[in-house]
Write an enzyme that holds these catalytic residues in place. Sequence first.
Site, mmCIF file in Angstrom:
data_model
loop_
_atom_site.group_PDB
_atom_site.id
_atom_site.type_symbol
_atom_site.label_atom_id
_atom_site.label_comp_id
_atom_site.label_asym_id
_atom_site.label_seq_id
_atom_site.Cartn_x
_atom_site.Cartn_y
_atom_site.Cartn_z
ATOM 1 N N PRO A 48 0.894 -1.231 0.130
ATOM 2 C CA PRO A 48 0.092 0.133 -0.019
ATOM 3 C C PRO A 48 0.997 1.297 0.066
ATOM 4 O O PRO A 48 1.866 1.306 0.812
ATOM 5 C CB PRO A 48 -0.628 -0.147 1.279
ATOM 6 N N MET A 49 0.784 2.384 -0.820
ATOM 7 C CA MET A 49 1.436 3.442 -1.063
ATOM 8 C C MET A 49 0.503 4.642 -1.041
ATOM 9 O O MET A 49 -0.064 4.792 -2.168
ATOM 10 C CB MET A 49 2.375 3.420 -2.101
ATOM 11 N N CYS A 138 2.453 2.971 9.647
ATOM 12 C CA CYS A 138 2.472 4.419 9.024
ATOM 13 C C CYS A 138 3.394 5.168 10.111
ATOM 14 O O CYS A 138 2.881 5.531 11.153
ATOM 15 C CB CYS A 138 1.299 5.211 8.755
HETATM 16 C C1 LIG Z 1 4.950 6.983 -1.124
HETATM 17 C C2 LIG Z 1 4.702 6.103 0.014
HETATM 18 C C3 LIG Z 1 3.480 5.934 0.517
HETATM 19 C C4 LIG Z 1 3.189 4.815 1.401
HETATM 20 N N1 LIG Z 1 2.152 4.670 1.907
HETATM 21 C C5 LIG Z 1 1.597 3.793 2.799
HETATM 22 C C6 LIG Z 1 0.300 3.108 3.247
HETATM 23 O O1 LIG Z 1 -0.269 3.973 2.743
HETATM 24 N N2 LIG Z 1 0.265 2.234 3.968
HETATM 25 C C7 LIG Z 1 1.131 1.363 4.478
HETATM 26 O O2 LIG Z 1 1.011 0.533 5.209
HETATM 27 N N3 LIG Z 1 2.581 1.660 4.194
HETATM 28 C C8 LIG Z 1 2.682 2.647 3.289
HETATM 29 N N4 LIG Z 1 3.953 2.783 2.902
HETATM 30 C C9 LIG Z 1 5.155 1.729 3.145
HETATM 31 C C10 LIG Z 1 5.191 0.850 2.246
HETATM 32 O O3 LIG Z 1 3.946 -0.023 2.241
HETATM 33 C C11 LIG Z 1 6.193 -0.027 2.682
HETATM 34 O O4 LIG Z 1 6.108 -0.694 3.756
HETATM 35 C C12 LIG Z 1 7.601 0.688 2.473
HETATM 36 O O5 LIG Z 1 7.887 1.572 1.564
HETATM 37 C C13 LIG Z 1 8.724 -0.513 2.559
HETATM 38 O O6 LIG Z 1 8.905 -1.130 1.434
HETATM 39 P P1 LIG Z 1 9.785 -0.835 0.262
HETATM 40 O O7 LIG Z 1 11.137 -0.849 0.602
HETATM 41 O O8 LIG Z 1 9.608 -1.952 -0.672
HETATM 42 O O9 LIG Z 1 9.264 0.380 -0.437
HETATM 43 C C14 LIG Z 1 4.298 3.890 1.762
HETATM 44 C C15 LIG Z 1 5.588 4.086 1.207
HETATM 45 C C16 LIG Z 1 5.653 5.007 0.413
HETATM 46 C C17 LIG Z 1 7.354 5.140 -0.327
#
Ligand SMILES: Cc1cc2nc3c(=O)[nH]c(=O)nc-3n(C[C@H](O)[C@H](O)[C@H](O)COP(=O)(O)O)c2cc1C
Length: 360
Positions: A48-49, A138
């Site tokens: 989720p992002m 978050c």
């Molecule tokens: C732009 C952005 C928005 C994010 N929004 C959420 C969110 O809405 N909910 C959530 O649980 N994590 C959110 N995250 C965290 C990601 O889901 C993930 O846990 C984190 O980016 C680590 O994974 P990665 O290294 O593959 O990016 C967000 C991360 C980014 C970069």
Amino acid sequence: MHSRFSGSRFVRAAALFARMVADPSMPQLPPFMRVGSVEVRPATVLAPMAGVTDTVFRRLIRRQGGCGLIVTEFTSSHGIACSTNPRKPTRSMRYLAFTEDEHPISAQLFGSKPEVMARAAAVCQEQGFDLVDINFGCPVNKVVRCNGGSGLLRDLPLVEQILKAVRAAITIPLTIKIRSGWDENDIVAVRVGHMAEDNGIDAITLHPRTRKQGYSGHSDWRHIAELKAAVKIPVVGNGDIVTPEDAVRMAGETGCDAIMVGRAALSNPWIFQQIAEYSETGSYHTPGQEDRHRMIRTYFSMLVEHGAPDMVGRMKQFATYFTHGVRDGAQLRSRIHHSKDASEIVAQVEEFFLAGREAA
Ligand SMILES: Cc1cc2nc3c(=O)[nH]c(=O)nc-3n(C[C@H](O)[C@H](O)[C@H](O)COP(=O)(O)O)c2cc1C
């Protein structure tokens, strides 16, 4: 857009068999993960992002193939629970919009009031979501200040109340997503994992950074391995997967049941397809200039079709992600950012790639 996977299942199975014979110690991603009644196949999840994983981007990822589960942006439980007029949906309700081709799909909620979270989860079930996920990770101040997201990792009794209330409110699978703890002195992942298991939660995702870390430093995958060893429910590993090799390595090092990819999917929306291909054959296709052109064109035309009110803003935002890896990408980015409307952006993209083809 069509899958770039070529060859039959038989050919791929034969390639995988040959690879395993050549190197039996080679780690593998599990072929699927079962989360309650939902089968996630392959065992990969789009993270989720917020501000990114709206219905258009989720469908783009779905169309590529290789992603087993997609999740909405985090959505305010309060905003959903307070939405009483279906003809005037709140912003939170609009976040919950999805199309049939997005299944299986999970709705992610944040909040800190058990009864509000429960009501919002029931709405998600009514809307047809396959799963509900609760955000305990978050780090954003606005959310933490209201005791939501990773703020809750400092109040485990409240976490338990939320889990009980939401579990009682829905029959579809319920999962949670956490960070490892508030800071390095307060790592709570295993405690929360046991609490989740004891309260009927169907799976847990761990992004093994603390809240204090934000996105600095690196994810400590050892915490994923510890959590996996401590609980019987499926564990989804997340954090710093950038390549298909990383995904397979995380599965090998931690024993997690599935992997979740976030940021890497922004500049490389092919990553799930690549992970699937790599786990099956030991190699994967790297997109070229034509693939990147097709991707940008497809995404922009999906935005136009969807009629997003912030379409031009979205095009500019995604131009920043998608032009990584494009030859002379900085030039294209600049042209898009200086365009006034959607049709000018689309024309700039076509002109750029045509000029590149002619020059080649
Ligand atoms: C732009 C952005 C928005 C994010 N929004 C959420 C969110 O809405 N909910 C959530 O649980 N994590 C959110 N995250 C965290 C990601 O889901 C993930 O846990 C984190 O980016 C680590 O994974 P990665 O290294 O593959 O990016 C967000 C991360 C980014 C970069």
